[in-house]
Design a protein around this motif. Structure first.
Motif, mmCIF file in Angstrom:
data_model
loop_
_atom_site.group_PDB
_atom_site.id
_atom_site.type_symbol
_atom_site.label_atom_id
_atom_site.label_comp_id
_atom_site.label_asym_id
_atom_site.label_seq_id
_atom_site.Cartn_x
_atom_site.Cartn_y
_atom_site.Cartn_z
ATOM 1 N N SER A 87 -37.687 -56.113 -15.973
ATOM 2 C CA SER A 87 -37.576 -57.415 -15.331
ATOM 3 C C SER A 87 -37.292 -58.483 -16.357
ATOM 4 C CB SER A 87 -38.873 -57.752 -14.574
ATOM 5 O OG SER A 87 -39.962 -57.852 -15.478
ATOM 6 N N GLY A 88 -36.912 -59.700 -15.855
ATOM 7 C CA GLY A 88 -36.741 -60.851 -16.736
ATOM 8 C C GLY A 88 -35.342 -61.390 -16.815
ATOM 9 N N GLY A 89 -34.340 -60.726 -16.222
ATOM 10 C CA GLY A 89 -32.981 -61.225 -16.339
ATOM 11 C C GLY A 89 -32.110 -60.795 -15.193
ATOM 12 N N ASP A 90 -30.783 -60.824 -15.458
ATOM 13 C CA ASP A 90 -29.805 -60.483 -14.425
ATOM 14 C C ASP A 90 -29.082 -59.166 -14.730
ATOM 15 O OD1 ASP A 90 -30.157 -63.017 -12.968
ATOM 16 O OD2 ASP A 90 -29.216 -63.920 -14.728
ATOM 17 N N ALA A 91 -29.041 -58.716 -15.998
ATOM 18 C CA ALA A 91 -28.354 -57.458 -16.365
ATOM 19 C C ALA A 91 -29.234 -56.684 -17.354
ATOM 20 C CB ALA A 91 -26.984 -57.754 -16.985
ATOM 21 N N TYR A 92 -29.128 -55.301 -17.256
ATOM 22 C CA TYR A 92 -30.010 -54.449 -18.065
ATOM 23 C C TYR A 92 -29.200 -53.302 -18.656
ATOM 24 C CZ TYR A 92 -33.455 -56.947 -15.263
ATOM 25 O OH TYR A 92 -34.188 -57.919 -14.644
ATOM 26 N N VAL A 93 -29.525 -52.942 -19.922
ATOM 27 C CA VAL A 93 -28.933 -51.763 -20.585
ATOM 28 C C VAL A 93 -30.054 -51.044 -21.332
ATOM 29 C CG1 VAL A 93 -27.275 -50.904 -22.287
ATOM 30 C CG2 VAL A 93 -26.682 -52.870 -20.846
ATOM 31 N N TRP A 94 -30.225 -49.697 -20.983
ATOM 32 C CA TRP A 94 -31.287 -48.901 -21.604
ATOM 33 C C TRP A 94 -30.695 -48.037 -22.733
ATOM 34 C CZ3 TRP A 94 -36.409 -49.123 -19.925
ATOM 35 C CH2 TRP A 94 -36.646 -49.796 -18.736
ATOM 36 N N ALA A 95 -31.481 -47.863 -23.764
ATOM 37 C CA ALA A 95 -31.080 -46.974 -24.862
ATOM 38 C C ALA A 95 -32.337 -46.319 -25.439
ATOM 39 C CB ALA A 95 -30.328 -47.751 -25.956
ATOM 40 N N PRO B 223 -29.836 -43.297 -23.571
ATOM 41 C CA PRO B 223 -29.699 -42.985 -22.154
ATOM 42 C C PRO B 223 -30.313 -41.652 -21.756
ATOM 43 C CG PRO B 223 -27.630 -42.542 -23.301
ATOM 44 C CD PRO B 223 -28.544 -43.118 -24.323
ATOM 45 N N THR B 224 -31.028 -41.003 -22.681
ATOM 46 C CA THR B 224 -31.570 -39.662 -22.463
ATOM 47 C C THR B 224 -32.428 -39.632 -21.206
ATOM 48 O OG1 THR B 224 -31.606 -39.310 -24.842
ATOM 49 C CG2 THR B 224 -32.942 -37.809 -23.488
ATOM 50 N N GLY B 225 -32.106 -38.682 -20.307
ATOM 51 C CA GLY B 225 -32.903 -38.431 -19.114
ATOM 52 C C GLY B 225 -32.817 -39.490 -18.036
ATOM 53 N N LEU B 226 -31.996 -40.544 -18.217
ATOM 54 C CA LEU B 226 -31.955 -41.661 -17.260
ATOM 55 C C LEU B 226 -30.920 -41.401 -16.183
ATOM 56 C CD1 LEU B 226 -32.190 -44.748 -19.636
ATOM 57 C CD2 LEU B 226 -34.005 -43.659 -18.297
ATOM 58 N N SER B 227 -31.249 -41.773 -14.953
ATOM 59 C CA SER B 227 -30.304 -41.629 -13.855
ATOM 60 C C SER B 227 -29.153 -42.617 -14.004
ATOM 61 C CB SER B 227 -31.018 -41.871 -12.523
ATOM 62 O OG SER B 227 -31.557 -43.196 -12.488
ATOM 63 N N ASN B 228 -29.395 -43.809 -14.564
ATOM 64 C CA ASN B 228 -28.357 -44.823 -14.799
ATOM 65 C C ASN B 228 -28.904 -45.781 -15.842
ATOM 66 O OD1 ASN B 228 -26.421 -46.815 -14.817
ATOM 67 N ND2 ASN B 228 -26.259 -46.970 -12.586
ATOM 68 N N PRO B 229 -28.322 -45.811 -17.066
ATOM 69 C CA PRO B 229 -28.878 -46.673 -18.126
ATOM 70 C C PRO B 229 -28.492 -48.139 -17.962
ATOM 71 C CG PRO B 229 -26.957 -45.486 -18.939
ATOM 72 C CD PRO B 229 -27.201 -44.962 -17.548
ATOM 73 N N ASN B 230 -27.665 -48.496 -16.960
ATOM 74 C CA ASN B 230 -27.184 -49.876 -16.824
ATOM 75 C C ASN B 230 -27.794 -50.603 -15.618
ATOM 76 O OD1 ASN B 230 -25.355 -49.694 -19.070
ATOM 77 N ND2 ASN B 230 -24.029 -48.427 -17.774
#
Length: 883
Positions: free
Chosen positions: A736-744, A746-753
């Motif tokens: 939470s906290g914004g309008d766009a997200y990017v995870w790193a 991406p291991t095991g993630l259904s969608n890192p964005n």
């Protein structure tokens, strides 16, 4: 039903205690019996009549051999004529029996409620032989106490000077009034029923008396007497004259014992009017005996009239209604009896049948001026019906007013009636000058004079009426000064070739001094033409000994001085006040189109051209001078500033401005410089920067513009709390906290964005999430995920050390692959639960019970939860608290 005048003698509701305490009425009368046995004496039968209310709680009137005491006093010196008793008094004994009169309520169906009326009359007599006296005698009886509650007198208590008591007296005239061989018997009031009086109602009381000698009689209300120093109810020799008068309550007096709406007819003795509120009222009626054109004696009757808390079903109207400021009148029946069920009004318009009303309080507008006979019928055609008539007078156009001609203290002040009336003539005046310390302070003249002994402001009341019956009151303050008021021309100046008219205002005659170049020293408005500065004195004389003086200084100029002031420069569209230095009395400026007022000394100019020259002419009378001043108008600096902008928290913005030679930015916070045209701004919050720009072209004022730097707050990036799962358990992430997200990574993630991907992990991992806003601002956060290579379970430590060092201070469950903890409970060795929580409460046990630290010991715990597959897990065990 005929006009209601009921014979009930309620006016003699008299309350007596033993030996005539609390008497409520009495009178003396006497009858001449012939010459006495001794030479130059006369014999009289003297009668004292007293009244008592049957409801009195005191004893009955005296009877048998129990006498009342009376005194006889000579009018010449107020000394007592000696009676047979040791104290000089005479005894009067009962004549016959006590007479009782009762009223039967059933005889009066139109009164509600019917008062209980019963009274007693006692008549007491004696015979006396009195020597002839030039001034005659007074017959006196005194009692200490009237009834305790009397509405129209003050000091109605036993400890207040005896004024609650009563003195009854009669006068026997002397030879100076009736001659040496003259005889006289007093008038006698008839003992008969009198009208029942209900509160706030019209009534009539017949107090007619007869005179055995045929003397003419006139009637009036008069002051009643108190009892002097008679302080108890025992028969006592009365005090010698003179006697104290009763003190009346506000709104009442001896001549107005029932207020201003009740009067006594001086020819008949009939008392009539509109009664006040229910209660007891002292009334004293005096009869003057006239023989020829001379009053030979006065006879009086003192009694208490009782006004009942009742009402009469009567048509009872005011004698007349009058309007002097319009054509509208409101009528009302003065009786408010609940027995009145209907009203019928006829407003008396000739030849008109529609001028009627059935209202209890109608309002009627008359079509013309004049007098109209208005009729009211109550309960028309029913029981207790009654009819009354009144006169409605419609004479608008009556305007009362008065004026005064001021004067000093100790000198007559003139009052003038300025009343105007459209109908009739102004014919009655009554003035009250507001100074009761001087008697009299009243007048009935139209235009009286009155002398105030002291200066000050006085409230004058003027009551005026006309021949049509209009009456009104004017209250006005008048001021009496130590000296007459005088006003003279303000100090001024003239040119040496001019003539000036002086002016003095005041009531009286004027004298001017010095007699220097003045055409008339006795004029209020003389002409003067001094050639040197001169102070003229005006003396106002209102009357001998009443004068005042004032002065005017006339300065004389040989020429006019005038300096329009220095040329100046202003900013275009601004105003400037022209400021000449001059002693002129009048001014004329040009051009006029850009001036606020071209005929004043200090006009405001709003020039529209690059340069405007204003010319001024100054005059003192016929003397004149000229000058001019030029005003340059330069446009404001043409400022250009950067547009509003937005930055991320911690970033910088580049500001700029142009159009001048000097710059000043405010506020200074977050700026690299406040005096350069292009500072760098690094504010921490949104800030409006205002820049002032000046140039060197002549406009002395800056131009302004504002640049707003909007600061986007720090991005509150949040990846979620660290957590633990088991192999194969899906983990829902929620950033939470914004309008766009990017995870790193991406291991095991259904969608890192996206902000809420699902993670499937075999090993522990740390994710970093980049959170961005629409403005392009961003921040990072991390979440640690521990992956257990076991099945879902709940772990609880075997020991904990609650010593506050931040390590292992709490005993709590550690869920792995658990979605819900239903409860976690801890018990001591005695089976008492010392702690309980669920997944919503969180936390753990801190080793205290009721705020008190527990010692080292072993405790039993129970935990129950549900894993992510929905399986229920229940475990128990022990943990050791180590201190």
């Amino acid at each position: 039903m005929k006009k209601i005048t009921l014979s009930i003698l309620l006016s003699l509701s008299l309350c007596f205690y033993a030996k005539a305490a609390h008497i409520t009425g009495g009178e003396f009368f006497y009858r001449y019996l012939g010459p006495g046995a001794a030479a130059n004496t006369d014999r009289y039968e003297i009668t004292l009549r007293l009244f008592r209310d049957c409801a009195s709680t005191g004893a009955t009137l005296l009877t048998g051999n129990n006498p009342y005491k009376i005194g006889i006093f000579k009018n010449s010196d107020n000394l007592q004529f000696p009676g047979p008793n040791s104290d000089g008094s005479f005894d009067v004994f009962i004549d016959g029996t006590i007479q009782t009169i009762n009223i039967t309520p059933s005889a009066y169906p139109c009164i509600s409620p019917i008062p209980q009326v019963c009274y007693q009359i006692g008549v007491y007599k004696t015979t006396v032989e009195l020597p002839k006296e030039a001034l005659g005698y007074k017959l006196v009886y005194q009692t200490c106490c009237r009834i305790n509650v009397i509405n129209n007198i003050l000091n109605n208590g036993p400890s207040q000077g005896g004024t609650q008591g009563a003195t009854y007296l009669a006068n026997i005239p002397g030879t100076n009034d009736i001659g040496l061989n003259g005889i006289n018997s007093s008038p006698q009031f008839e003992v008969k029923d009198t009208a029942l009086i209900c509160e706030n109602s019209g009534f009539t009381l017949n107090f007619t008396a007869t005179d055995p000698d045929g003397d003419s009689l006139s009637y009036s209300f008069c002051d009643a007497y108190g009892s002097g120093n008679i302080v108890n109810a025992n028969p006592a020799n009365p005090n010698r004259p003179p006697y104290n008068l009763l003190s009346y309550s506000f709104g009442y007096s001896g001549t107005r014992p029932l207020g201003n709406q009740v009067n006594i007819d001086p020819r008949t003795g009939i008392i009539s009017g509109f009664s006040p509120a229910a209660g007891n009222y002292v009334i004293s009626v005096c009869i003057a005996e006239w023989r020829g054109n001379k009053i030979i004696s006065e006879h009086r009757k003192d009694f208490i009239i009782k006004i009942g808390n009742c009402s009469i079903a009567a048509a009872d109207l005011q004698p007349e209604y009058i309007t002097c400021d319009g054509f509208n009148l409101t009528f009302f029946n003065r009786s408010n009896s609940p027995l009145i069920r209907s009203y019928y009004w006829d407003f008396g318009l000739p030849g008109v049948t529609t001028d009627t009303s059935n209202l209890d309080r109608p309002n009627f507008t008359f079509p013309d001026t004049g007098s109209f006979r208005v009729m009211l019928i109550t309960n028309r055609g029913e029981e207790c019906s009654d009819t009354a008539y009144t006169i409605a007078k419609v004479y608008p156009g009556f305007f009362p007013a008065f004026s005064t001609l001021a004067s000093c203290k100790g000198l007559p002040m003139q009052f003038n009636d300025n009343t105007t009336t459209r109908y009739g003539v102004v014919n009655k005046w009554r003035w009250s000058f507001g100074y009761p310390q001087v008697n009299p302070d009243t007048s009935i003249l139209q235009n009286p004079q009155y002398t105030y002994p002291n200066s000050g402001t006085y409230q004058v009341r003027f009551i005026v009426s006309n021949s049509k019956g209009c009456i009104d009151t004017v209250d006005q303050a008048v001021q009496v000064l130590d000296k007459p008021t005088i006003q003279v021309t303000n100090d001024t100046l003239i040119c040496s070739i001019d003539t000036l008219q002086l002016n003095a205002v005041g009531l009286g005659s004027f004298t001017w001094s010095p007699n220097y170049n003045i055409n008339n020293i006795n004029s209020a408005s003389p002409l003067v033409s001094p050639d040197v500065p001169t102070k003229y004195y005006a003396t106002l004389t209102a009357a001998p000994g009443c004068s005042n003086i004032d002065s005017v200084f006339v300065d004389v100029k040989q020429f006019v001085t005038l300096d329009a002031g220095p040329d100046t420069t202003i900013c275009l569209t601004d105003t400037v006040r022209l400021n000449p230095q001059s002693d002129a009395l009048s001014y004329r400026w040009t051009p006029i189109n850009t001036l606020s007022d071209p005929n004043i000394k200090y006009p405001v100019a709003t020039p529209t051209g690059a340069a405007t020259t204003y010319t001024v002419i100054g005059n003192i009378g016929k003397c004149q001078a000229f000058d001019a001043v030029t005003i340059r108008a330069v446009p404001y600096p043409a400022i250009v500033a950067s547009n509003d902008t937005a930055i991320c928290y911690g970033d910088t913005a580049f500001l700029f401005a142009s159009g001048g030679s000097n710059y000043l930015w405010t506020p200074s916070s977050g700026l690299s410089s406040t005096t350069t045209p292009n500072p760098v701004a690094n504010p921490l919050v949104t800030t409006a920067y205002r820049v002032a720009v000046t140039d060197n072209l002549g406009c002395p004022k800056p131009s302004f513009d504002t640049v707003v730097v909007n600061v986007v707050p720090p991005v509150p990036a949040f990846a979620g709390n660290d957590t633990a799962i088991v192999v194969g358990q899906p983990l829902q992430l929620n950033a939470s906290g914004g309008d766009a997200y990017v995870w790193a990574p991406p291991t095991g993630l259904s969608n890192p964005n996206i902000g809420n991907p699902v993670a499937l992990l075999n090993d522990s991992i740390t994710y970093i999430v980049r959170v961005s806003t629409e403005e392009g601002c961003f921040a990072f956060d991390t979440i640690n995920v521990v992956v257990f290579q076991t099945d879902p379970d709940i772990f609880v430590p075997t020991a904990f050390t609650p010593n506050g060092d931040g390590l292992n201070d709490l005993l709590r469950p550690i869920p792995v692959g658990i979605t819900n903890i239903e409860y976690f409970r801890v018990y001591n060795r005695w089976g008492e639960m010392v702690y309980s929580s669920n997944s919503e409460q969180g936390g753990g046990w801190n080793g205290r019970i009721n705020g008190k630290d527990q010692g080292s010991d072993t405790y039993v715990w129970y935990v129950k939860g549900t894993d992510y597959t929905g399986k229920v897990i229940f475990k128990k065990g022990t943990a050791t608290l180590i201190r």
